[in-house]
Design a protein around this motif. Sequence first.
Motif, PDB file in Angstrom:
ATOM      1  N   LEU A   1      19.818   3.569  -5.763  1.00  0.00           N
ATOM      2  CA  LEU A   1      20.881   4.142  -4.937  1.00  0.00           C
ATOM      3  C   LEU A   1      21.883   4.912  -5.800  1.00  0.00           C
ATOM      4  O   LEU A   1      22.335   5.998  -5.418  1.00  0.00           O
ATOM      5  N   LEU A   2      22.226   4.370  -6.957  1.00  0.00           N
ATOM      6  CA  LEU A   2      23.131   5.088  -7.860  1.00  0.00           C
ATOM      7  C   LEU A   2      22.510   6.403  -8.317  1.00  0.00           C
ATOM      8  O   LEU A   2      23.202   7.411  -8.483  1.00  0.00           O
ATOM      9  N   GLY A   3      21.196   6.397  -8.517  1.00  0.00           N
ATOM     10  CA  GLY A   3      20.518   7.635  -8.879  1.00  0.00           C
ATOM     11  C   GLY A   3      20.577   8.679  -7.784  1.00  0.00           C
ATOM     12  O   GLY A   3      20.689   9.877  -8.048  1.00  0.00           O
ATOM     13  N   LEU A   4      20.519   8.235  -6.527  1.00  0.00           N
ATOM     14  CA  LEU A   4      20.624   9.161  -5.400  1.00  0.00           C
ATOM     15  C   LEU A   4      22.052   9.678  -5.246  1.00  0.00           C
ATOM     16  O   LEU A   4      22.267  10.839  -4.891  1.00  0.00           O
TER      17      LEU A   4
ATOM     18  N   VAL B   1      16.949   4.947 -13.070  1.00  0.00           N
ATOM     19  CA  VAL B   1      17.592   4.953 -11.750  1.00  0.00           C
ATOM     20  C   VAL B   1      16.621   5.498 -10.696  1.00  0.00           C
ATOM     21  O   VAL B   1      17.036   6.062  -9.690  1.00  0.00           O
ATOM     22  N   LYS B   2      15.344   5.278 -10.943  1.00  0.00           N
ATOM     23  CA  LYS B   2      14.300   5.657 -10.001  1.00  0.00           C
ATOM     24  C   LYS B   2      13.485   4.412  -9.644  1.00  0.00           C
ATOM     25  O   LYS B   2      13.625   3.372 -10.296  1.00  0.00           O
ATOM     26  N   PRO B   3      12.638   4.482  -8.616  1.00  0.00           N
ATOM     27  CA  PRO B   3      11.906   3.279  -8.193  1.00  0.00           C
ATOM     28  C   PRO B   3      11.088   2.617  -9.300  1.00  0.00           C
ATOM     29  O   PRO B   3      10.753   1.436  -9.190  1.00  0.00           O
ATOM     30  N   THR B   4      10.788   3.354 -10.366  1.00  0.00           N
ATOM     31  CA  THR B   4       9.999   2.784 -11.471  1.00  0.00           C
ATOM     32  C   THR B   4      10.867   2.033 -12.481  1.00  0.00           C
ATOM     33  O   THR B   4      10.359   1.573 -13.498  1.00  0.00           O
ATOM     34  N   THR B   5      12.149   1.870 -12.222  1.00  0.00           N
ATOM     35  CA  THR B   5      13.037   1.239 -13.200  1.00  0.00           C
ATOM     36  C   THR B   5      12.545  -0.148 -13.600  1.00  0.00           C
ATOM     37  O   THR B   5      12.030  -0.906 -12.777  1.00  0.00           O
ATOM     38  N   SER B   6      12.728  -0.464 -14.874  1.00  0.00           N
ATOM     39  CA  SER B   6      12.341  -1.786 -15.382  1.00  0.00           C
ATOM     40  C   SER B   6      13.540  -2.507 -15.992  1.00  0.00           C
ATOM     41  O   SER B   6      13.379  -3.475 -16.724  1.00  0.00           O
ATOM     42  N   VAL B   7      14.739  -2.035 -15.688  1.00  0.00           N
ATOM     43  CA  VAL B   7      15.954  -2.628 -16.256  1.00  0.00           C
ATOM     44  C   VAL B   7      16.284  -3.930 -15.537  1.00  0.00           C
ATOM     45  O   VAL B   7      16.263  -4.005 -14.308  1.00  0.00           O
TER      46      VAL B   7
END
Length: 263
Positions: A125-128, A138-144
Amino acid sequence: MSIDNIERLAKKFVKDYPELTEGFTSLVDRARQSHIPEKTPVAEAREQFLVVRREFKTRPHTPDLLTRYWQARWSRLGRLVGTAYEVPDSNFYQDEIEGLEHMSDPAKLLYLPDKLETTPEGLVLLGLMHPKMDHWSVKPTTSVTYDRNGGGWGFIQSDVQTPYPDATEENLDQIINDLTRANPNLIWFGPRLATYIIGSQDSKDLTSHYFDENGWVFLAGAHTEKGLVRASFSKQGRLRIPLVFNSNIHTEVTGARLEGYKR
């Protein structure tokens, strides 16, 4: 017919038939009003935020102003992603706000919505909300992932220059211990990526600068499978996180930044 053409005809008509000027002028005014587009909810929220931001930049930060500022800010950002964020009254007193803002390494007060601080979807959401970041984290692939979860009222060190140059995980523990002894009513810890983004984007709105445009910071509260996150922002607003992580890297442009909340 466009409003420009209507106005051109109006000028000619008024010149040729001055006795009919009043009625025709009223007709043109109605036509002009009909061509004013209605404000969208996003535009209205942005205007409301800009009003409060002007006040926030020029007046002392009282608990009431702090609350209104973050209510307006999250109203604006929430409209961008179709989400409403409730912001309760600040739980920081006036002297606590002033104490944080006037430390040798000052801190800014933030409101951190739970959803943005506790789930991978929060980073998306922050990426959007801030598409200039354009980063895998900040995309669906994030691993954080984070050491701790939970939102609410908190703070993050706010100097746009990288704090604590040459910090490492080892001496960062000592820095946190020193701050805790000096401020026993506050809890300090390594920042999460979401807090870092929220603070940096707010810094850009208030100072025209993102955090760490000329340096890097360890985010001791954020990890990937490769280790501790090290991050910065470019002057154009792009989030930067190196693919190779080493918590003991020692360079003159690498530091650390801390976040925290009230006990």
